[in-house]
Each structure stands twice: as C-alpha cells, then as structure tokens.
Design an enzyme around this catalytic site. Structure first.
Site, mmCIF file in Angstrom:
data_model
loop_
_atom_site.group_PDB
_atom_site.id
_atom_site.type_symbol
_atom_site.label_atom_id
_atom_site.label_comp_id
_atom_site.label_asym_id
_atom_site.label_seq_id
_atom_site.Cartn_x
_atom_site.Cartn_y
_atom_site.Cartn_z
ATOM 1 N N CYS A 88 -6.940 -4.476 2.626
ATOM 2 C CA CYS A 88 -7.524 -3.367 3.394
ATOM 3 C C CYS A 88 -8.558 -2.598 2.578
ATOM 4 O O CYS A 88 -9.657 -2.315 3.051
ATOM 5 C CB CYS A 88 -6.416 -2.400 3.832
ATOM 6 S SG CYS A 88 -5.164 -3.123 4.901
ATOM 7 N N ASP A 89 -8.179 -2.231 1.356
ATOM 8 C CA ASP A 89 -8.972 -1.277 0.597
ATOM 9 C C ASP A 89 -9.878 -1.909 -0.445
ATOM 10 O O ASP A 89 -10.741 -1.239 -1.016
ATOM 11 C CB ASP A 89 -8.036 -0.269 -0.089
ATOM 12 C CG ASP A 89 -7.211 0.521 0.921
ATOM 13 O OD1 ASP A 89 -7.699 0.690 2.058
ATOM 14 O OD2 ASP A 89 -6.098 0.950 0.598
ATOM 15 N N CYS A 140 -2.705 -1.900 -0.618
ATOM 16 C CA CYS A 140 -3.118 -3.053 0.189
ATOM 17 C C CYS A 140 -4.500 -3.530 -0.266
ATOM 18 O O CYS A 140 -5.516 -2.942 0.126
ATOM 19 C CB CYS A 140 -3.150 -2.684 1.673
ATOM 20 S SG CYS A 140 -3.679 -4.051 2.730
#
Length: 521
Positions: A347-348, A344
């Site tokens: 997200c990361d 992701c």
C-alpha cells in the site's frame, strides 16, 4: 489509452447505464492531462449515454474530472488517472451515476441520504494500493446518493506537492472538510457510522433486542466465515459479529496457497467469504467490537458484551477474532505511525519512491517486503534481531541479488526518530557489541509477525503465554459452550486454509454441544 480487450470489457459493463452521464474534465497542457483526455474519450466511446465537457484549468485540481448527471453540479471527482486498482472505482462511479443500483442495503442508502451537513472528502491513494479502492468506492457511493457530500480521489504520485505539504506517509489517507479524518481501509458503513453521531445508539438498541442465538460467532475472517456457513447449514439460529468482515485477509495482497484457488487477492477473497455467508440465513452484525465474554444468569447461555453497549446472548459462542500486526514497541513507533512508520509495503511503498527505508523483520514477510520495496525505493535496510534470516532460501537468494539492499543481522531496534512531523531514522543495538548505531531513513516497515486479538478475554478463558486461546482437538475452550478457531488460538501454523478448517470444526463441535445439552431454538 485503453487496450482493445479492456475497452470491450468496459463497453460491456456500461451497457447497464440507464441515465445520461456527463464527465466534466479540468485539463492543461501536461502529459498527465493528455493521458486523462485519451482515457475519457475511450470511456465516452464505450457508451452513447456518456458525454464529455473539457475545460482548461479552473478552480479544481488539474488534471481531474467529475462524473455527474447533466444539470447537476456534484458527483465523484478523480484527480489523477484512475488506472491500476482504481479502474474499478471509475467503472462503479460511472454505473452508479448512470442509474445502476449499488450493492448495499437499502437501510444504509437511506442513512446516507439523511445525513445532515456538508461533507467534503479528499482521499489520497496510490494506484498499487489494494485497500484504497474500498475507500474511494465508499466515498463515491456517498457522493452519488447525497448531493451535500463531495468526494475526490487524489493520486499521490501525481500530486506530490500536496502529499508533502500534508505530510501524508501512508495510503489511503482521508481528509474531511480539510481536516484529517482517517487512514487505512474503511468501509462505507464505517465512514457513515463515524459521521452519523446517532448511529451507534440506534444500532445498540437494535442489537440488544435480538433473540438469543444458538451459535454466535465473534470475528469475521476465514475462521468465522467457515463457522457461520457450517452452523447455518445445520438449520440453527446463527449470528456473526465482526469488527470488519474479512479480518486480516483484507490486508493481504496475494493469496496463492488456498487449495482450489490458484491465485487471488485478499480483498477479493474477503468479498467471496461474505457473499458465501450471506447465501445462508446468518445474522451478520458488522462493525461490532467485542468487549467482554461473561456467563449468563441462565447457565445454558453465554453473553457477549459489545463496545457500543449492547449485549448478545447465545447458547454457544465461537471465538474467531484473529490477529493483528505486531508492534515493535519502541519509542517513536506510535508517534510516527502513518508519518513514516508503516505495516503494508504494497500500500505505502509507492509513497517512498527513491527514498531510504528500513524493513524490520527477517522472516518471509520481512524479506518479501524488502524485495518488493527494492524495486520502488532508493535503498532498503533490512534489520533482523537474530543472527540469521528466517525466510525461505529462495527468498534469501533473491534478496541477496539486489544491489540496493543492506542486511543487518543480530540487531535490536531501540528507537524510531523523527523531527516531530515525520520519520528521520532509527537506532539499533548491535547485540554482539552492545553498541548503539543510527540509520538515517525516511520510512520504516514493521514486519515481525502477528499478535492475537484476545485482550478482551483475559481473566475469562484460558490463554497461552502468547495470549492465544487454548483449545483442545475439537476447538473447545476452558469455558463450556465456548469454542475458538483461527489465528487467535494455540493451533500451530497461522494459515488461511487452516483457519477455515478450524472454523468448520468449531461449528460442528458447537452443534454437537447443543444437541447433547439443550434443544436448539
């Protein structure tokens, strides 16, 4: 700190507080502390029931603050500035500490209050992560309900030394009592079930006692939700068992092509799906993983066996188990998941600020990920197996305009390398020359499509060579009374709107099957 419009909106929300709330802040002389101080003063100005106590330094992370009731020494703590996606987590924590009831079932609240033990949770987040608030809010709720539970949100971008020391390469990452507890999106039900050792047995016994359903849906994504609504509206006994309600939509950031909704985010869309289903008389059984589909002794019945040992019976079944990220299945991928290997970018990505990363996959998902990451990281290497990119032309033009992106075509990733703790690079084979080459990296984002969640159905119903459930025009599978819908099936074009339509169609087909074979219960 807060703009006037946001401050007015906050004051409107905080009118729901009925009990005094105290905020105790640990500050120092840094700019981050001054920003936090300004935010907290704006919060206190928004409600006469909120007061602030400021301390310099102390035993807690600085800057940080705890929200608690006066006279109590426990409550949710925020280490870092809860802005971006986490602003909602701050508002909910204020409301719940201030007496506003959380929107969860009473049985779950009772279970949280009855937990026996001391639990100290630490959750590392990035403010751009759309999965992180779910975990933060779940842990905060638990800390409000049980004084033996502590929960701290830690902004990874501010506390980078901790992130490096604990080798955190993905968010949200949760530690319990100093030990790694889990990573990725988790609901409050999942967290409670994981720390309540007897919850599985209680839930299995409860489910085994259920009466047969007329329609049982396995999977809670768009297809399953649509099927549940259509079935329930027919007035028949409907149940839905899902591993996580919302499915892969929960991992989707932007949704801009669901007709009638101009734009939304995946978690918000998933919540709307669940709220719509709960509007009807549907038995929702969340956190339930299916293990087997078997014919029942009663030829008019189908049985779904679950991982927790329970079995559910139904006159018809709709399979809507969706799909998951496809792995590249090379040495090092499993060893370095959440240690540099991620799926992701939204997200990361912020955890790799200024670093070198690779994106594997040249379709729309891969090129979009490379474009997004290029604005955060130092350099992006996009690796595509084919001799050309498969993404839309507009995305390719944008990618080619970026100065810190390198595209490698006709390349087969053969290995992900690391030092035992984190990713250090990858090897790929130049498919034109068979030469093995190495790329030094600190992060790898895999974006090569999806694989259907149908392993548990092998040998039971007909699957395609890609593992998809074979269905006809009505969603009927090879087993009478069993229908399927969504990304797990052979229906082309894996899209949310197509899955929802197929779910509705499968429910109508199941109802047609019922009225032609047996009277509904």
């Amino acid at each position: 700190m807060l703009e006037a419009a946001l401050k007015a909106q906050l004051a409107s929300y905080l009118e729901r507080i009925t009990q005094p709330v105290e905020i105790t802040a640990s500050l120092d002389d840094t700019q981050a502390s001054r920003d936090m101080q300004a935010l907290l003063r704006d919060v206190a100005d928004s409600s006469r029931l909120i007061t602030i106590t400021e301390t310099r330094g102390g035993p807690h992370r600085t800057p940080s603050f705890m929200i608690h009731r006066p006279g109590h020494s426990t409550g949710p703590r925020f280490a870092g500035l809860p802005m971006g996606h986490e602003f909602t987590s701050l508002v909910l924590a204020l409301l719940q500490v201030g007496g506003y009831p959380p929107k969860v079932e009473q049985a779950l609240l009772d279970q949280i209050r009855a937990l026996d033990g001391d639990f100290e949770f630490e959750v590392y987040v990035s403010l751009t992560c759309h999965n992180c608030p779910d975990v933060v809010q779940a842990l905060n709720l638990m800390a409000v309900q049980n004084p033996r539970i502590k929960a701290t949100m830690i902004e990874g971008g501010l506390f980078q030394d901790e992130v490096k020391e604990r080798q955190i390469m993905g968010v949200p990452t949760v530690f319990l009592n100093g030990t790694m507890f889990g990573s990725g999106r988790m609901t409050v039900e999942e967290i409670v079930a994981k720390i309540d050792s007897k919850s599985g047995e209680r839930e299995a016994a409860k489910m085994a006692a259920k009466e047969p359903f007329d329609v049982l849906i396995v999977g809670g994504g768009p297809a399953g939700a649509a099927a549940a609504v259509y079935a329930a509206r027919k007035g028949i006994r409907t149940g839905i068992a899902s591993e996580r309600f919302g499915g892969q939509v929960l991992d989707t950031l932007g949704i801009e092509n669901f007709i009638s909704i101009k734009e939304t985010e995946g978690p918000r869309f998933a919540l709307a799906l669940e709220e719509h289903v709960r509007h009807y008389d549907v038995d929702i059984m969340n956190l339930q993983r299916a293990k087997a589909l078997v014919p029942h002794a009663d030829e008019n019945m189908v049985e779904v066996q679950l991982e927790n040992g329970a079995s559910l019976r139904s006159r018809t079944v709709i399979l809507s188990t969706g799909a998951r990220w496809r792995n590249i299945n090379v040495p090092g991928e499993q060893e370095y998941k959440n240690k540099g290997v991620a799926y992701c970018p939204h997200c990361d990505g912020p955890l790799f600020k200024g670093k070198r990363v690779a994106v594997i996959g040249g379709g729309n998902s891969g090129v979009e990920a490379a474009i997004d990451l290029a604005g955060i990281v130092g350099h992006v290497t996009l690796i595509e197996f084919d001799t050309k990119l498969r993404a839309d032309a507009v995305l390719q033009r944008k990618l080619q305009s970026l100065p810190n992106v390198t595209v490698i075509l006709n390349a087969q990733t053969t290995e992900i390398t690391g030092d035992g703790q984190k990713v250090t690079g990858l090897h790929y084979k130049d498919r034109a020359t068979d030469e093995i080459k190495q790329v030094p990296l600190e992060g790898i984002f895999v974006q090569i499509g999806l694989v259907p969640n149908t392993d548990w159905l092998k040998g039971t119903i007909e699957l395609s060579r890609y593992g998809e459930i074979v269905v006809d025009a009505k969603g009927q599978t090879s087993m009478p009374g069993v229908f399927a819908a969504g990304d797990a099936t052979t229906v082309p074009y894996k899209q949310i709107i197509i899955a929802a339509g197929d779910g509705a169609k499968a429910a109508l087909s199941a109802f047609d099957h019922l009225i032609r074979t047996t009277a509904p219960a």
